[in-house]
Design a protein around this motif. Structure first.
Motif, PDB file in Angstrom:
ATOM      1  N   GLY A   1      12.971 -12.051 -36.371  1.00  0.00           N
ATOM      2  CA  GLY A   1      11.767 -12.273 -35.588  1.00  0.00           C
ATOM      3  C   GLY A   1      10.592 -11.416 -36.061  1.00  0.00           C
ATOM      4  N   ASP A   2       9.377 -11.906 -35.719  1.00  0.00           N
ATOM      5  CA  ASP A   2       8.177 -11.151 -36.032  1.00  0.00           C
ATOM      6  C   ASP A   2       7.839 -10.223 -34.874  1.00  0.00           C
ATOM      7  N   HIS A   3       6.795  -9.402 -35.088  1.00  0.00           N
ATOM      8  CA  HIS A   3       6.532  -8.317 -34.138  1.00  0.00           C
ATOM      9  C   HIS A   3       5.935  -8.792 -32.826  1.00  0.00           C
ATOM     10  N   THR A   4       5.594 -10.059 -32.725  1.00  0.00           N
ATOM     11  CA  THR A   4       5.149 -10.608 -31.443  1.00  0.00           C
ATOM     12  C   THR A   4       6.185 -10.346 -30.354  1.00  0.00           C
ATOM     13  N   ILE A   5       7.453 -10.356 -30.727  1.00  0.00           N
ATOM     14  CA  ILE A   5       8.530 -10.260 -29.738  1.00  0.00           C
ATOM     15  C   ILE A   5       8.588  -8.893 -29.061  1.00  0.00           C
ATOM     16  N   ALA A   6       7.911  -7.887 -29.620  1.00  0.00           N
ATOM     17  CA  ALA A   6       7.955  -6.562 -29.006  1.00  0.00           C
ATOM     18  C   ALA A   6       7.317  -6.556 -27.623  1.00  0.00           C
ATOM     19  N   LEU A   7       6.281  -7.373 -27.415  1.00  0.00           N
ATOM     20  CA  LEU A   7       5.595  -7.360 -26.118  1.00  0.00           C
ATOM     21  C   LEU A   7       6.522  -7.763 -24.974  1.00  0.00           C
ATOM     22  N   PRO A   8       7.190  -8.913 -25.017  1.00  0.00           N
ATOM     23  CA  PRO A   8       8.086  -9.243 -23.898  1.00  0.00           C
ATOM     24  C   PRO A   8       9.262  -8.277 -23.772  1.00  0.00           C
ATOM     25  N   LEU A   9       9.721  -7.720 -24.878  1.00  0.00           N
ATOM     26  CA  LEU A   9      10.806  -6.747 -24.806  1.00  0.00           C
ATOM     27  C   LEU A   9      10.336  -5.470 -24.122  1.00  0.00           C
ATOM     28  N   LEU A  10       9.097  -5.061 -24.386  1.00  0.00           N
ATOM     29  CA  LEU A  10       8.536  -3.896 -23.708  1.00  0.00           C
ATOM     30  C   LEU A  10       8.314  -4.173 -22.224  1.00  0.00           C
ATOM     31  N   ARG A  11       7.883  -5.378 -21.894  1.00  0.00           N
ATOM     32  CA  ARG A  11       7.733  -5.737 -20.483  1.00  0.00           C
ATOM     33  C   ARG A  11       9.053  -5.565 -19.737  1.00  0.00           C
ATOM     34  N   ALA A  12      10.133  -6.070 -20.351  1.00  0.00           N
ATOM     35  CA  ALA A  12      11.451  -5.966 -19.723  1.00  0.00           C
ATOM     36  C   ALA A  12      11.908  -4.515 -19.643  1.00  0.00           C
ATOM     37  N   ALA A  13      11.669  -3.743 -20.708  1.00  0.00           N
ATOM     38  CA  ALA A  13      12.091  -2.340 -20.720  1.00  0.00           C
ATOM     39  C   ALA A  13      11.368  -1.543 -19.642  1.00  0.00           C
ATOM     40  N   ALA A  14      10.070  -1.777 -19.490  1.00  0.00           N
ATOM     41  CA  ALA A  14       9.305  -1.060 -18.476  1.00  0.00           C
ATOM     42  C   ALA A  14       9.748  -1.456 -17.070  1.00  0.00           C
ATOM     43  N   GLU A  15      10.033  -2.728 -16.883  1.00  0.00           N
ATOM     44  CA  GLU A  15      10.503  -3.165 -15.571  1.00  0.00           C
ATOM     45  C   GLU A  15      11.848  -2.540 -15.241  1.00  0.00           C
ATOM     46  N   ARG A  16      12.737  -2.478 -16.197  1.00  0.00           N
ATOM     47  CA  ARG A  16      14.044  -1.854 -15.962  1.00  0.00           C
ATOM     48  C   ARG A  16      13.904  -0.353 -15.715  1.00  0.00           C
ATOM     49  N   ALA A  17      12.981   0.289 -16.429  1.00  0.00           N
ATOM     50  CA  ALA A  17      12.785   1.730 -16.264  1.00  0.00           C
ATOM     51  C   ALA A  17      12.063   2.062 -14.970  1.00  0.00           C
ATOM     52  N   GLY A  18      11.353   1.084 -14.428  1.00  0.00           N
ATOM     53  CA  GLY A  18      10.598   1.328 -13.200  1.00  0.00           C
ATOM     54  C   GLY A  18       9.316   2.097 -13.429  1.00  0.00           C
TER      55      GLY A  18
ATOM     56  N   THR B   1      10.132 -16.680 -22.446  1.00  0.00           N
ATOM     57  CA  THR B   1      11.574 -16.860 -22.608  1.00  0.00           C
ATOM     58  C   THR B   1      12.248 -15.570 -23.046  1.00  0.00           C
ATOM     59  N   ILE B   2      11.629 -14.864 -23.990  1.00  0.00           N
ATOM     60  CA  ILE B   2      12.203 -13.607 -24.479  1.00  0.00           C
ATOM     61  C   ILE B   2      12.271 -12.587 -23.349  1.00  0.00           C
ATOM     62  N   GLN B   3      11.209 -12.476 -22.573  1.00  0.00           N
ATOM     63  CA  GLN B   3      11.209 -11.531 -21.452  1.00  0.00           C
ATOM     64  C   GLN B   3      12.306 -11.880 -20.448  1.00  0.00           C
ATOM     65  N   ALA B   4      12.425 -13.148 -20.099  1.00  0.00           N
ATOM     66  CA  ALA B   4      13.442 -13.567 -19.130  1.00  0.00           C
ATOM     67  C   ALA B   4      14.845 -13.317 -19.667  1.00  0.00           C
ATOM     68  N   ASN B   5      15.066 -13.611 -20.934  1.00  0.00           N
ATOM     69  CA  ASN B   5      16.382 -13.373 -21.534  1.00  0.00           C
ATOM     70  C   ASN B   5      16.710 -11.891 -21.579  1.00  0.00           C
ATOM     71  N   ALA B   6      15.715 -11.065 -21.916  1.00  0.00           N
ATOM     72  CA  ALA B   6      15.941  -9.619 -21.957  1.00  0.00           C
ATOM     73  C   ALA B   6      16.271  -9.082 -20.572  1.00  0.00           C
ATOM     74  N   MET B   7      15.598  -9.571 -19.555  1.00  0.00           N
ATOM     75  CA  MET B   7      15.901  -9.140 -18.191  1.00  0.00           C
ATOM     76  C   MET B   7      17.305  -9.554 -17.793  1.00  0.00           C
ATOM     77  N   ASP B   8      17.711 -10.748 -18.186  1.00  0.00           N
ATOM     78  CA  ASP B   8      19.054 -11.227 -17.864  1.00  0.00           C
ATOM     79  C   ASP B   8      20.118 -10.384 -18.581  1.00  0.00           C
ATOM     80  N   LEU B   9      19.911 -10.100 -19.846  1.00  0.00           N
ATOM     81  CA  LEU B   9      20.900  -9.347 -20.622  1.00  0.00           C
ATOM     82  C   LEU B   9      21.037  -7.910 -20.144  1.00  0.00           C
ATOM     83  N   THR B  10      19.976  -7.348 -19.563  1.00  0.00           N
ATOM     84  CA  THR B  10      20.011  -5.955 -19.122  1.00  0.00           C
ATOM     85  C   THR B  10      20.259  -5.811 -17.620  1.00  0.00           C
ATOM     86  N   SER B  11      20.605  -6.901 -16.958  1.00  0.00           N
ATOM     87  CA  SER B  11      20.725  -6.880 -15.496  1.00  0.00           C
ATOM     88  C   SER B  11      21.813  -5.943 -14.996  1.00  0.00           C
ATOM     89  N   SER B  12      22.852  -5.708 -15.805  1.00  0.00           N
ATOM     90  CA  SER B  12      23.945  -4.827 -15.379  1.00  0.00           C
ATOM     91  C   SER B  12      23.916  -3.485 -16.098  1.00  0.00           C
TER      92      SER B  12
END
Length: 352
Positions: A130-147, A110-121
């Motif tokens: 939140g605890d540090h578990t949330i860094a993983l999905p946020l990093l997934r989204a950041a790497a996908e956006r960065a290519g 859910t966190i990864q999907a929300n991060a991708m949605d918020l950064t779509s534009s």
């Protein structure tokens, strides 16, 4: 009721605290508008009230709201970097993600999907845990956006590259091991900052080195100083897309008692803010501030430190978003950190 907001350069800013008392009204981050009150946001602050991945004291699920309350005292001009971030770009509070508190895997998705949605534009995120578990999905989204895999500066008392807890692979102590395994981190540009305290064994350091992490301990910050540490971090990261993850327990418990796994001997809030200011001009693509547990935070010390940390990260992202000729010019210690950086590689960064 009219919110009496500050507006500049077409951007809707915070409520004017000279006309509306700071303690009045809804507690958005820095009293900024909600995301639904603006057409689009260049930088968004979003909360993730999730702490099902903790291994000791819970309570970080209340961290985002606690940081927002503490942020009522933030002001719109950052003198350390000579920047008014809310004038430069549109910054807004995106509220909290709604994540499952009983299912870690679903929460991560859910966190990864929300991060991708918020950064779509093109919006950049500063996330409040939140605890540090949330860094993983946020990093997934950041790497996908960065290519491409992203560089990481990880401010923490702990490595967070352990394998499992009680057989669980996704916890607040494992996100960066999983991120390396998934290939979303640039293993030539990784560093912990502020680590300290006992470990389970020397193998923890061996594994960490194998993953590509350099280490700047809290003792390194004390002995070498902020100027030297900043210079060596900049040298290691270069212009790669950079994600910054700040566990508030990187601070000594005197500066951040309100956290789940405190460790003695940490850096000061002043040192943390100065190191972050020294990252100015780097290719920052996202950031988080996590592990704020208000139940243990007497006198709101941790909330204040976390709100200022998030403010510096918002300032860096805002400053990087505008064209170069509109950026403010650093006039403080952080500028000196860049100008006077030594050429030698820091102990702990050389071979890792």
């Amino acid at each position: 009721m009219d919110e009496l907001r500050i507006e500049a350069n077409g951007n809707i800013g915070p409520i004017d605290s000279s006309r509306v008392p700071r303690y009045a009204g809804a507690a958005t981050f820095a009293r900024l508008p909600r995301l639904d009150q603006v057409q689009a946001a260049d930088v968004a602050v979003v909360g993730v009230p999730f702490d099902a991945g903790v291994s000791y004291r819970p309570g970080a699920r209340f961290g985002a709201s606690h940081v927002r309350e503490a942020s009522r005292l933030l002001r719109p001009y950052n003198p350390a970097l000579d920047v008014s971030p809310f004038e430069l770009v549109q910054v807004a509070d995106a509220g909290d993600m709604a994540v499952n508190p009983f299912n870690i895997q679903e929460a991560i998705e859910t966190i990864q999907a929300n991060a991708m949605d918020l950064t779509s534009s093109g919006t950049k995120l500063v996330t409040l845990g939140g605890d540090h578990t949330i860094a993983l999905p946020l990093l997934r989204a950041a790497a996908e956006r960065a290519g491409e895999p992203v560089a990481l500066l990880h401010f923490d008392a702990h490595l967070d590259t352990w394998d499992t807890y009680f057989g669980a692979e996704y916890t607040h102590g494992t996100p960066f091991r999983r991120a390396v395994e998934e290939g979303i981190l640039d293993t030539e540009a990784l560093s912990h900052v502020g680590t300290r305290g006992p470990l389970y064994g020397k193998k923890d350091l061996d594994d960490d080195r194998r993953f590509g992490f350099g280490i700047v301990t809290s003792a390194d910050v004390y002995h070498q100083g902020v100027v030297e540490v900043v210079a060596k971090l900049r040298e290691r990261i270069g212009n790669r897309p950079l994600y910054v993850s700040v566990d508030i327990d990187v601070l000594d418990p005197a500066h951040a008692p309100g956290t789940g796994t405190p460790e003695a001997g940490g850096i000061t809030s002043r040192e943390l803010l100065e190191i972050l200011r020294g990252l100015r001009g780097m290719n920052l693509v996202g950031a988080d501030v996590v592990e704020v547990a208000p139940a243990y935070d007497h006198a709101e010390i941790t909330g204040v430190a976390a709100s200022h940390t998030a403010y510096e990260l918002v300032t860096l992202l805002a400053d990087n978003t505008v064209p170069g000729d509109r950026r403010g010019q650093a006039n403080g210690y952080a500028a000196q950190a860049v100008e006077r950086r030594p050429t030698a590689v820091a102990t702990g960064l050389g071979g890792r």
